[in-house]
Design a protein around this motif. Structure first.
Motif, PDB file in Angstrom:
ATOM      1  N   ASN A   1      36.312  79.402   8.358  1.00  0.00           N
ATOM      2  CA  ASN A   1      35.995  79.235   6.941  1.00  0.00           C
ATOM      3  C   ASN A   1      34.994  80.271   6.463  1.00  0.00           C
ATOM      4  O   ASN A   1      35.112  80.782   5.352  1.00  0.00           O
TER       5      ASN A   1
ATOM      6  N   LEU B   1      33.152  72.851   6.269  1.00  0.00           N
ATOM      7  CA  LEU B   1      33.166  71.883   7.369  1.00  0.00           C
ATOM      8  C   LEU B   1      34.323  70.898   7.290  1.00  0.00           C
ATOM      9  O   LEU B   1      34.227  69.789   7.802  1.00  0.00           O
ATOM     10  N   THR B   2      35.401  71.294   6.625  1.00  0.00           N
ATOM     11  CA  THR B   2      36.541  70.391   6.606  1.00  0.00           C
ATOM     12  C   THR B   2      37.750  71.096   7.198  1.00  0.00           C
ATOM     13  O   THR B   2      38.395  71.860   6.482  1.00  0.00           O
ATOM     14  N   PRO B   3      38.095  70.869   8.413  1.00  0.00           N
ATOM     15  CA  PRO B   3      37.330  70.111   9.415  1.00  0.00           C
ATOM     16  C   PRO B   3      36.222  70.972  10.017  1.00  0.00           C
ATOM     17  O   PRO B   3      36.264  72.195   9.892  1.00  0.00           O
ATOM     18  N   ALA B   4      35.276  70.321  10.690  1.00  0.00           N
ATOM     19  CA  ALA B   4      34.080  71.012  11.175  1.00  0.00           C
ATOM     20  C   ALA B   4      34.427  72.106  12.173  1.00  0.00           C
ATOM     21  O   ALA B   4      33.774  73.151  12.224  1.00  0.00           O
ATOM     22  N   ALA B   5      35.475  71.903  12.929  1.00  0.00           N
ATOM     23  CA  ALA B   5      35.852  72.879  13.953  1.00  0.00           C
ATOM     24  C   ALA B   5      36.271  74.203  13.336  1.00  0.00           C
ATOM     25  O   ALA B   5      36.259  75.240  14.001  1.00  0.00           O
ATOM     26  N   MET B   6      36.624  74.181  12.052  1.00  0.00           N
ATOM     27  CA  MET B   6      37.110  75.398  11.409  1.00  0.00           C
ATOM     28  C   MET B   6      35.987  76.232  10.811  1.00  0.00           C
ATOM     29  O   MET B   6      36.249  77.183  10.074  1.00  0.00           O
ATOM     30  N   LEU B   7      34.727  75.872  11.107  1.00  0.00           N
ATOM     31  CA  LEU B   7      33.586  76.558  10.487  1.00  0.00           C
ATOM     32  C   LEU B   7      33.649  78.075  10.595  1.00  0.00           C
ATOM     33  O   LEU B   7      33.521  78.762   9.576  1.00  0.00           O
TER      34      LEU B   7
END
Lengths: 236, 169
Positions: free
Chosen positions: A155, A146-152
């Motif tokens: 990731n 979740l760092t950043p959350a948009a990249m979930l």
């Protein structure tokens, strides 16, 4: 596709050649390390030099990626990983034993995708568990996904891509090497006067495979330490 | 029925391989950790420590040697100064001794000269007075011979003295 003898305990099937070669690999590594670490002296000589050179080399890889303090904690794991892959890659080059029905009794364990997946899985487990130990479970989730959350989604995909690419790269390289070695032996089997050509080609290909095997062991360890470091590194 | 079957006809052995390799790897890890790793890392640490210590002690030795060298240098400069001082002292002493000796010698020579002069003067006086007496006597005798023994010696001596005094001037 090469065939291998197989047996099963309950529902789980085992590949006999992989089992034998894995045990042999472990025996060679342990034998070497045990032998080389007897009667160690402050002023290294002979076998001790060899062992220390390998340890230094592997420590150098992990130190470059993790830093001196972190790499100390993983040095044993990384060293055994490197030794295992290095020996496993090269052990299959030594000879080729085939039984009837094209059964293979001698091959590199790392020419089997299950083996490389197991190694890759271990690296992933070490990385994930280290991260959980360091940041806690919530911290790990946040840190890894979740760092950043948009990249979930990226990731999550990355986790599998790292895991799979690590395993498949090693498997592909070594398996291809084994296949070519098998093909070159076939040349020798066609007619007796092809034998010198086959032997020459075999020498060249084995040399190349040794290089590939060593390189892949290095690459595997390099990427493993990078993945582990990615999981345990604190956010800047 | 053989327990061994061809892989092609058997279900995938991937799970089995994963178990085998993971197990073998972990056992290898444990064995190496138990029988070799401690020794290796202890040795590497000991060597790192020894190298550290050696570097430190070499640094210390260097500093000590440098301190020693500067101490020696200052001592050397001190002793050189001292030597110069001693030589200067000796020179001064010699100079003053020389002057004293020269002065003493000059004094001594002067005194000797003076004494000699006095002695000469004394001898001259004595000689002259001796001659005076002799001349008087001889003159009287000569006169007696000439005049014929009539001359009274004591009466004539006055006359002779006068004559002699004129002679002495």
């Amino acid at each position: 596709m090469e065939k291998s003898w197989s047996f099963h305990i309950g529902p789980v099937y085992f590949d006999g050649a992989v089992l034998v070669m894995t045990v042999l690999t472990c025996a060679i590594i342990f034998g070497f390390v045990f032998w080389a670490s007897r009667r160690m002296t402050l002023r290294p000589k002979g076998k001790q030099n060899v062992l220390e050179a390998i340890i230094d080399f592997v420590n150098g890889i992990s130190k470059d990626n993790m830093g001196a303090t972190e790499s100390r904690r993983y040095s044993l794991f990384v060293f055994v990983l490197f030794m295992f892959i290095f020996v496993a890659n090269n052990i299959g080059l030594m000879t080729k034993i085939e039984g009837s029905n094209e059964l293979t009794y001698w091959k590199s364990p790392t020419a089997d995708v299950g083996v490389t997946l197991a190694l890759s899985l271990m690296v992933s487990l070490v990385a994930t568990l280290s991260s959980i130990k360091r940041f806690g479970f919530k911290g790990y989730i946040k840190h890894a996904f979740l760092t950043p959350a948009a990249m979930l989604p990226m990731n999550i995909m990355e986790e599998f891509i790292n895991f799979l690419s690590l395993a498949l790269r090693l498997f592909g390289n070594i398996f291809a090497g084994e296949i070519v070695i098998g093909l070159i032996t076939r040349i020798g089997n066609i007619e007796v006067y092809y034998l010198p050509l086959a032997i020459l080609l075999e020498v060249a290909w084995t040399a190349f495979s040794l290089f590939i095997g060593a390189l892949q062991a290095y690459v595997f360890v390099l990427l493993s330490t990078m993945y582990i470091n990615e999981k345990i590194a604190k956010e800047e | 029925m053989s327990p061994f079957i061809l892989l092609e006809s058997a279900p995938s052995s991937m799970l089995g391989n994963i178990i085998v390799v993971s197990g073998a790897f972990l056992i290898l890890l444990v064995l190496i950790k138990k029988y070799a790793w401690g020794m290796v890392t202890a040795m590497l640490d000991a060597r790192a420590k020894k190298i550290n210590d050696d570097i430190d002690s070499a640094e210390n030795a260097r500093l000590k040697a440098e301190a020693f060298a500067t101490q020696r240098e200052t001592e050397l400069a001190g002793s050189r100064d001292e030597a110069i001082k001693i030589i200067n002292n000796a020179k001064d002493t010699a100079e003053s001794n020389k002057a004293k000796i020269v002065a003493e010698a000059a004094e001594e020579a002067r005194r000797a000269k003076q004494r000699a002069n006095e002695e000469i003067e004394q001898s001259k006086k004595e000689a002259i007075s001796g001659i005076k007496g002799n001349v008087a006597d001889i003159s009287v005798k000569i006169a007696e011979k000439l005049i014929g023994e009539t001359l009274d010696a004591s009466a004539q001596s006055e006359l002779i003295n006068q004559y002699l005094e004129k002679l002495g001037e």
